[in-house]
Motif scaffolding. Structure first.
Motif, PDB file in Angstrom:
ATOM      1  N   MET A  58       4.084  35.755  31.317  1.00 23.00           N
ATOM      2  CA  MET A  58       5.502  35.409  31.431  1.00 23.00           C
ATOM      3  C   MET A  58       6.084  36.030  32.694  1.00 23.00           C
ATOM      4  SD  MET A  58       8.294  33.985  30.263  1.00 23.00           S
ATOM      5  CE  MET A  58       7.932  33.558  28.548  1.00 23.00           C
ATOM      6  N   PHE A  59       6.746  35.219  33.499  1.00 25.75           N
ATOM      7  CA  PHE A  59       7.360  35.727  34.714  1.00 25.75           C
ATOM      8  C   PHE A  59       8.658  36.463  34.386  1.00 25.75           C
ATOM      9  CE2 PHE A  59       5.169  31.829  36.422  1.00 25.75           C
ATOM     10  CZ  PHE A  59       4.166  32.520  37.075  1.00 25.75           C
ATOM     11  N   GLU A  60       8.899  37.580  35.086  1.00 29.60           N
ATOM     12  CA  GLU A  60      10.105  38.375  34.868  1.00 29.60           C
ATOM     13  C   GLU A  60      11.205  37.901  35.816  1.00 29.60           C
ATOM     14  OE1 GLU A  60       9.462  42.694  34.463  1.00 29.60           O
ATOM     15  OE2 GLU A  60       7.324  42.205  34.651  1.00 29.60           O
ATOM     16  N   ILE A  61      12.093  37.068  35.289  1.00 26.14           N
ATOM     17  CA  ILE A  61      13.182  36.505  36.092  1.00 26.14           C
ATOM     18  C   ILE A  61      14.516  36.575  35.352  1.00 26.14           C
ATOM     19  CG2 ILE A  61      13.905  34.515  37.494  1.00 26.14           C
ATOM     20  CD1 ILE A  61      11.115  33.390  37.200  1.00 26.14           C
ATOM     21  N   LYS A  62      14.480  36.695  34.068  1.00 30.75           N
ATOM     22  CA  LYS A  62      15.668  36.555  33.204  1.00 30.75           C
ATOM     23  C   LYS A  62      16.880  37.307  33.741  1.00 30.75           C
ATOM     24  CE  LYS A  62      17.121  36.985  28.375  1.00 30.75           C
ATOM     25  NZ  LYS A  62      17.481  35.583  28.198  1.00 30.75           N
ATOM     26  N   GLY A  63      18.014  36.607  33.767  1.00 28.77           N
ATOM     27  CA  GLY A  63      19.270  37.226  34.150  1.00 28.77           C
ATOM     28  C   GLY A  63      19.566  37.229  35.635  1.00 28.77           C
ATOM     29  N   GLU A  64      18.656  36.718  36.463  1.00 23.78           N
ATOM     30  CA  GLU A  64      18.878  36.711  37.904  1.00 23.78           C
ATOM     31  C   GLU A  64      19.941  35.674  38.273  1.00 23.78           C
ATOM     32  OE1 GLU A  64      17.559  39.512  38.538  1.00 23.78           O
ATOM     33  OE2 GLU A  64      16.072  39.014  40.085  1.00 23.78           O
ATOM     34  N   ARG A  65      20.587  35.902  39.400  1.00 22.01           N
ATOM     35  CA  ARG A  65      21.620  35.001  39.912  1.00 22.01           C
ATOM     36  C   ARG A  65      21.035  34.193  41.061  1.00 22.01           C
ATOM     37  NH1 ARG A  65      25.518  40.044  40.925  1.00 22.01           N
ATOM     38  NH2 ARG A  65      23.509  40.672  41.814  1.00 22.01           N
ATOM     39  N   VAL A  66      21.060  32.873  40.918  1.00 21.82           N
ATOM     40  CA  VAL A  66      20.304  32.004  41.816  1.00 21.82           C
ATOM     41  C   VAL A  66      21.208  30.962  42.468  1.00 21.82           C
ATOM     42  CG1 VAL A  66      18.271  30.531  42.034  1.00 21.82           C
ATOM     43  CG2 VAL A  66      18.386  32.216  40.180  1.00 21.82           C
ATOM     44  N   LEU A  67      21.040  30.792  43.781  1.00 19.56           N
ATOM     45  CA  LEU A  67      21.689  29.702  44.508  1.00 19.56           C
ATOM     46  C   LEU A  67      20.611  28.743  44.987  1.00 19.56           C
ATOM     47  CD1 LEU A  67      24.050  28.258  45.897  1.00 19.56           C
ATOM     48  CD2 LEU A  67      23.819  29.883  47.818  1.00 19.56           C
ATOM     49  N   VAL A  68      20.761  27.454  44.650  1.00 18.11           N
ATOM     50  CA  VAL A  68      19.801  26.418  45.029  1.00 18.11           C
ATOM     51  C   VAL A  68      20.545  25.340  45.807  1.00 18.11           C
ATOM     52  CG1 VAL A  68      18.134  24.703  44.215  1.00 18.11           C
ATOM     53  CG2 VAL A  68      18.479  26.816  42.909  1.00 18.11           C
ATOM     54  N   THR A  69      20.062  24.985  46.991  1.00 15.41           N
ATOM     55  CA  THR A  69      20.657  23.855  47.696  1.00 15.41           C
ATOM     56  C   THR A  69      19.910  22.577  47.339  1.00 15.41           C
ATOM     57  OG1 THR A  69      19.284  24.154  49.689  1.00 15.41           O
ATOM     58  CG2 THR A  69      21.415  25.287  49.625  1.00 15.41           C
ATOM     59  N   GLY A  70      20.664  21.483  47.280  1.00 15.24           N
ATOM     60  CA  GLY A  70      20.056  20.197  46.929  1.00 15.24           C
ATOM     61  C   GLY A  70      19.517  20.178  45.517  1.00 15.24           C
ATOM     62  N   GLY A  71      20.355  20.591  44.553  1.00 15.72           N
ATOM     63  CA  GLY A  71      19.860  20.800  43.190  1.00 15.72           C
ATOM     64  C   GLY A  71      20.201  19.728  42.178  1.00 15.72           C
ATOM     65  N   SER A  72      20.795  18.636  42.601  1.00 14.88           N
ATOM     66  CA  SER A  72      21.224  17.630  41.620  1.00 14.88           C
ATOM     67  C   SER A  72      20.152  16.598  41.295  1.00 14.88           C
ATOM     68  CB  SER A  72      22.491  16.906  42.110  1.00 14.88           C
ATOM     69  OG  SER A  72      22.245  16.217  43.326  1.00 14.88           O
ATOM     70  N   ARG A  73      19.103  16.544  42.098  1.00 12.82           N
ATOM     71  CA  ARG A  73      18.050  15.538  41.902  1.00 12.82           C
ATOM     72  C   ARG A  73      16.688  16.080  42.320  1.00 12.82           C
ATOM     73  NH1 ARG A  73      20.144  10.168  41.637  1.00 12.82           N
ATOM     74  NH2 ARG A  73      22.425  10.159  41.844  1.00 12.82           N
ATOM     75  N   GLY A  74      15.651  15.358  41.949  1.00 21.35           N
ATOM     76  CA  GLY A  74      14.309  15.593  42.468  1.00 21.35           C
ATOM     77  C   GLY A  74      13.791  16.997  42.290  1.00 21.35           C
ATOM     78  N   ILE A  75      13.180  17.520  43.339  1.00 20.26           N
ATOM     79  CA  ILE A  75      12.557  18.838  43.306  1.00 20.26           C
ATOM     80  C   ILE A  75      13.595  19.917  43.011  1.00 20.26           C
ATOM     81  CG2 ILE A  75      11.412  20.590  44.722  1.00 20.26           C
ATOM     82  CD1 ILE A  75       9.949  18.250  46.145  1.00 20.26           C
ATOM     83  N   GLY A  76      14.755  19.827  43.640  1.00 18.98           N
ATOM     84  CA  GLY A  76      15.787  20.841  43.423  1.00 18.98           C
ATOM     85  C   GLY A  76      16.241  20.911  41.986  1.00 18.98           C
ATOM     86  N   LEU A  77      16.404  19.766  41.358  1.00 24.63           N
ATOM     87  CA  LEU A  77      16.807  19.745  39.945  1.00 24.63           C
ATOM     88  C   LEU A  77      15.709  20.352  39.076  1.00 24.63           C
ATOM     89  CD1 LEU A  77      18.700  18.981  37.653  1.00 24.63           C
ATOM     90  CD2 LEU A  77      17.734  16.664  37.715  1.00 24.63           C
ATOM     91  N   SER A  78      14.470  20.102  39.412  1.00 23.32           N
ATOM     92  CA  SER A  78      13.367  20.693  38.654  1.00 23.32           C
ATOM     93  C   SER A  78      13.396  22.222  38.762  1.00 23.32           C
ATOM     94  CB  SER A  78      12.035  20.149  39.164  1.00 23.32           C
ATOM     95  OG  SER A  78      10.980  20.482  38.292  1.00 23.32           O
ATOM     96  N   TYR A  79      13.717  22.743  39.951  1.00 22.56           N
ATOM     97  CA  TYR A  79      13.877  24.190  40.115  1.00 22.56           C
ATOM     98  C   TYR A  79      14.994  24.713  39.207  1.00 22.56           C
ATOM     99  CZ  TYR A  79      11.281  23.957  44.623  1.00 22.56           C
ATOM    100  OH  TYR A  79      10.344  23.783  45.606  1.00 22.56           O
ATOM    101  N   VAL A  80      16.123  24.024  39.227  1.00 22.09           N
ATOM    102  CA  VAL A  80      17.267  24.448  38.418  1.00 22.09           C
ATOM    103  C   VAL A  80      16.903  24.458  36.938  1.00 22.09           C
ATOM    104  CG1 VAL A  80      19.629  23.895  37.723  1.00 22.09           C
ATOM    105  CG2 VAL A  80      18.953  23.648  40.118  1.00 22.09           C
ATOM    106  N   GLU A  81      16.208  23.417  36.487  1.00 22.56           N
ATOM    107  CA  GLU A  81      15.793  23.338  35.083  1.00 22.56           C
ATOM    108  C   GLU A  81      14.873  24.500  34.712  1.00 22.56           C
ATOM    109  OE1 GLU A  81      15.821  18.513  34.295  1.00 22.56           O
ATOM    110  OE2 GLU A  81      14.059  19.449  35.200  1.00 22.56           O
ATOM    111  N   ALA A  82      13.912  24.803  35.589  1.00 25.99           N
ATOM    112  CA  ALA A  82      12.964  25.883  35.308  1.00 25.99           C
ATOM    113  C   ALA A  82      13.673  27.225  35.225  1.00 25.99           C
ATOM    114  CB  ALA A  82      11.883  25.918  36.389  1.00 25.99           C
ATOM    115  N   LEU A  83      14.595  27.483  36.133  1.00 28.97           N
ATOM    116  CA  LEU A  83      15.297  28.764  36.159  1.00 28.97           C
ATOM    117  C   LEU A  83      16.304  28.877  35.019  1.00 28.97           C
ATOM    118  CD1 LEU A  83      15.607  28.801  39.995  1.00 28.97           C
ATOM    119  CD2 LEU A  83      14.438  30.560  38.660  1.00 28.97           C
TER     120      LEU A  83
END
Length: 255
Positions: free
Chosen positions: A1-26
């Motif tokens: 399990m990766f230790e990420i919980k509670g981090e504050r994340v800024l993602v550009t281009g996050g509404s579709r495609g690869i960026g949205l997948s990043y947002v979903e994972a985080l």
């Protein structure tokens, strides 16, 4: 399990495609996420509502043209206001208008450089300064491309911009290490997204050509990149910097 919980994340281009997948994972890891989009408010709003309900995470969106320095500065300031800081910065927003080299206009060339390289430079520099101010280190992750290493017909301007982005990330890694900020890249291969939807659906000519270059024999999906971004965003990646993870189905392994 990766230790990420509670981090504050800024993602550009996050509404579709690869960026949205990043947002979903985080979001699935319990992170607070702000993602930017460009003229995609309805989709961004719907995705925020869906993810906030499904994950109980805190997901927000901001419209921003990352090619505009004023809007980029405002994006980072607003993200800091919403989240209280930035621990992870993922520079993902980009464009690729397929055009033969002799037909690329100077305006198209400039727009690709502004969105794909100048914008990422500006937003990550601002995020890095915020991380240094916070004093707890951080993670910066770029979405580059296999096109940063091997060009393609119709993508000369895109590939040139991604090659610059790759070296930008390495230079940043060298200079930001003293602040405990790691800088890495993910280089996707041909991932079926909105950028290449028309080409990805060309079953007669494009698909056989693409699949002939893929050891795994299929086009990539945005979900294929989730494990890479979770690793690079995690505490487990604290000794990984200046590196690139290829998620390309074996594309870059071939001559």
């Amino acid at each position: 399990m990766f230790e990420i919980k509670g981090e504050r994340v800024l993602v550009t281009g996050g509404s579709r495609g690869i960026g949205l997948s990043y947002v979903e994972a985080l979001a699935g890891q319990g992170c607070t996420v702000v993602f930017s989009h460009y003229k995609d408010t309805d989709k961004a709003t719907a995705e925020c509502e869906r993810l906030n309900a499904a994950s109980k995470a805190e997901i927000h969106h901001i419209e921003s043209d990352i090619a505009d320095p004023v809007q980029t500065e405002a994006l980072v300031k607003e993200a800091v206001r919403i989240m209280g800081g930035i621990d992870i910065m993922i520079s993902n927003g980009g464009i690729c208008k397929f055009t033969e080299f002799l037909d690329i206009s100077i305006d198209s060339w400039k727009r690709h450089m502004d969105v794909n390289m100048n914008g990422p430079f500006m937003v990550t520099q601002l995020a890095a300064k915020q991380m240094i101010k916070q004093g707890n280190g951080g993670r910066i992750i770029f979405t580059t491309s296999v096109g940063a290493y091997r060009s393609n017909a119709g993508q000369t301007h895109y590939c040139a911009s991604k090659a610059g982005l790759s070296l930008l990330s390495m230079g940043m890694a060298i200079e930001l290490g003293e602040y405990n900020i790691t800088v890495n890249s993910i280089a996707p291969g041909w991932i079926h997204t909105d950028i290449n939807d028309k080409e990805s659906r060309d079953l007669e000519s494009v698909t056989p050509w693409i699949e002939s270059k893929l050891a795994v024999g299929r086009l990539g999906k945005p979900k294929d990149l989730e494990s890479a971004v979770l690793f690079l965003a995690s505490k487990q990646a604290e000794y990984t910097t200046g590196s690139t993870i290829f998620v390309d189905g074996g594309w870059n392994a071939q001559l």
